[in-house]
Design a protein around this motif. Sequence first.
Motif, short mmCIF file in Angstrom:
data_model
loop_
_atom_site.label_atom_id
_atom_site.label_comp_id
_atom_site.label_asym_id
_atom_site.label_seq_id
_atom_site.Cartn_x
_atom_site.Cartn_y
_atom_site.Cartn_z
N TYR A 67 20.00 13.57 -9.84
CA TYR A 67 21.05 14.59 -9.70
C TYR A 67 20.46 15.98 -9.51
CZ TYR A 67 25.32 17.26 -10.75
OH TYR A 67 26.38 18.13 -10.70
N SER A 68 19.45 16.30 -10.30
CA SER A 68 18.88 17.65 -10.21
C SER A 68 18.17 17.88 -8.88
CB SER A 68 17.90 17.89 -11.38
OG SER A 68 16.94 16.87 -11.46
N THR A 69 17.43 16.89 -8.38
CA THR A 69 16.76 17.09 -7.10
C THR A 69 17.77 17.25 -5.97
OG1 THR A 69 16.51 14.67 -6.90
CG2 THR A 69 14.61 15.92 -7.72
N TYR A 70 18.86 16.48 -6.06
CA TYR A 70 19.90 16.61 -5.04
C TYR A 70 20.52 18.00 -5.07
CZ TYR A 70 24.10 15.57 -2.31
OH TYR A 70 25.09 15.59 -1.35
N MET A 71 20.72 18.55 -6.26
CA MET A 71 21.40 19.83 -6.38
C MET A 71 20.49 21.02 -6.08
SD MET A 71 24.46 19.04 -6.92
CE MET A 71 25.11 20.69 -7.19
N VAL A 72 19.19 20.89 -6.29
CA VAL A 72 18.30 22.06 -6.11
C VAL A 72 17.69 22.13 -4.72
CG1 VAL A 72 17.72 22.04 -8.58
CG2 VAL A 72 16.15 20.97 -6.93
N HIS A 73 17.76 21.05 -3.94
CA HIS A 73 16.98 21.07 -2.70
C HIS A 73 17.50 22.10 -1.69
CE1 HIS A 73 20.01 18.29 -0.89
NE2 HIS A 73 19.57 18.75 0.27
N PHE A 74 18.81 22.28 -1.63
CA PHE A 74 19.31 23.27 -0.66
C PHE A 74 19.04 24.70 -1.11
CE2 PHE A 74 22.58 25.94 1.33
CZ PHE A 74 22.20 25.77 2.66
N PRO A 75 19.25 25.07 -2.38
CA PRO A 75 18.82 26.41 -2.81
C PRO A 75 17.33 26.65 -2.56
CG PRO A 75 20.31 25.49 -4.43
CD PRO A 75 20.03 24.39 -3.44
N MET A 76 16.50 25.63 -2.68
CA MET A 76 15.08 25.78 -2.36
C MET A 76 14.90 26.09 -0.87
SD MET A 76 13.20 22.77 -4.59
CE MET A 76 11.62 23.10 -3.79
N GLN A 77 15.66 25.39 -0.03
CA GLN A 77 15.58 25.66 1.41
C GLN A 77 16.05 27.08 1.73
OE1 GLN A 77 17.82 22.32 3.17
NE2 GLN A 77 15.87 21.45 3.83
N LEU A 78 17.10 27.51 1.06
CA LEU A 78 17.60 28.87 1.26
C LEU A 78 16.56 29.90 0.87
CD1 LEU A 78 21.34 29.13 0.08
CD2 LEU A 78 20.29 30.35 1.99
N THR A 79 15.88 29.66 -0.23
CA THR A 79 14.82 30.57 -0.67
C THR A 79 13.72 30.65 0.37
OG1 THR A 79 15.28 30.02 -2.99
CG2 THR A 79 13.14 31.02 -2.50
#
Length: 392
Positions: free
Chosen positions: A320-332
């Motif tokens: 769940y956490s990897t799914y939720m954080v991957h797009f904010p990481m891409q945005l960064t």
Amino acid sequence: MMTKAFKSDRLYSLDALRGVAALAVVVWHWQHFFSISGTWASNWNRADQPFYWYIKPLYDEGWVAVDLFFAVSGFVFYWLYLEPVANREIGIGKFALQRFSRLYPIYLLTLLIAAGLELLFYRTTDNWFIFDANDWHHFIASLFLVQNWLPPDEAQSFNGPAWAVSIEVMLYVIFFAGAHLRLRGVWPALLMVVFGVLVFPWEGQISRGITDFFFGGLVFYWASWIAGQANAKSIARVIAVAALLSWTIAIVENYLGPIQALFQHAPAQVAHALVANEYRIFLFSWILVVCPLTLAALALHEELFGGAYARLAFLGDISYSTYMVHFPMQLTLALLALHFAWKPADFMSGIVMISFYGAMILLGALSYRYFERPMQALIRGKATKQALSAAQ
């Protein structure tokens, strides 16, 4: 009434499947780096992405990994929650608290981070990064996890992949209502699957969620019945072979396209109809064949043959956490790319992708251990104290 058919309270193989599916979605979303300037690169080519020919099916069709999330959830909820809810052992308050405490903390955190980063990106480029339904209407709806509940709004906003969480919560509501009304057994689940398929032309996301989830429930009934048979191990082996065959066909079709070639040799009217509905044929073959065979094969193998599946618990923990954080990481990274004048080609390196995955998995593990679990315990603990105080 069917009793709980599996001995343990956790099937590690299905948790691991959910984790692998989360990692697969990130491959599908790697194409986002072609839009780090605010608009898609005019010369973007899917085949330019890292390791493309080795993991081509994930780059081409990795979006369907989300269907595995819904199917696993359906299996698990029918297994662990159906009877307790139907028998009033779990009420709506406890059910909602358990789901809220598990989903909402990291969901809210990533929503706020993504909203802030999207605003920075927009002020820099006058464009949103990938998902453009970033208005107050969608933000307020996102706060309540209902942003994708009302058809025909399939727009993705802020932390775009969270659309699946919104649909998941809708499925929880439908499931609880049905279980509370004691709509148990194969037929209610089958009717929901039929309903999900029928609404697909009007609402694809909701259709996929309903079909996946309740077909997952049907797979639970099927696997439970098989587990109780005298020749259960033999049947399980046949299902495992069928699951492997379905995956082989899907992979070979992606690389070589023999089924699509057969479409072209069909009579003209038939060929036209097949090509026109190619997307639906693929999607529902995945949902109604590959996913259920995979779930049944894994659940039965773990239950009947054992194995070292517990070693894969880590994948389930961080899914769940990897799914939720991957797009904010891409945005960064997109914002850093604007600052340092990085180009899409700079992200088409295997080293960059491996580094991204390493950072994402580490962040997911840290989130699960130091944020999600403590927040879950805190929310549930406070609710318990309040309930005890009210009872005094």
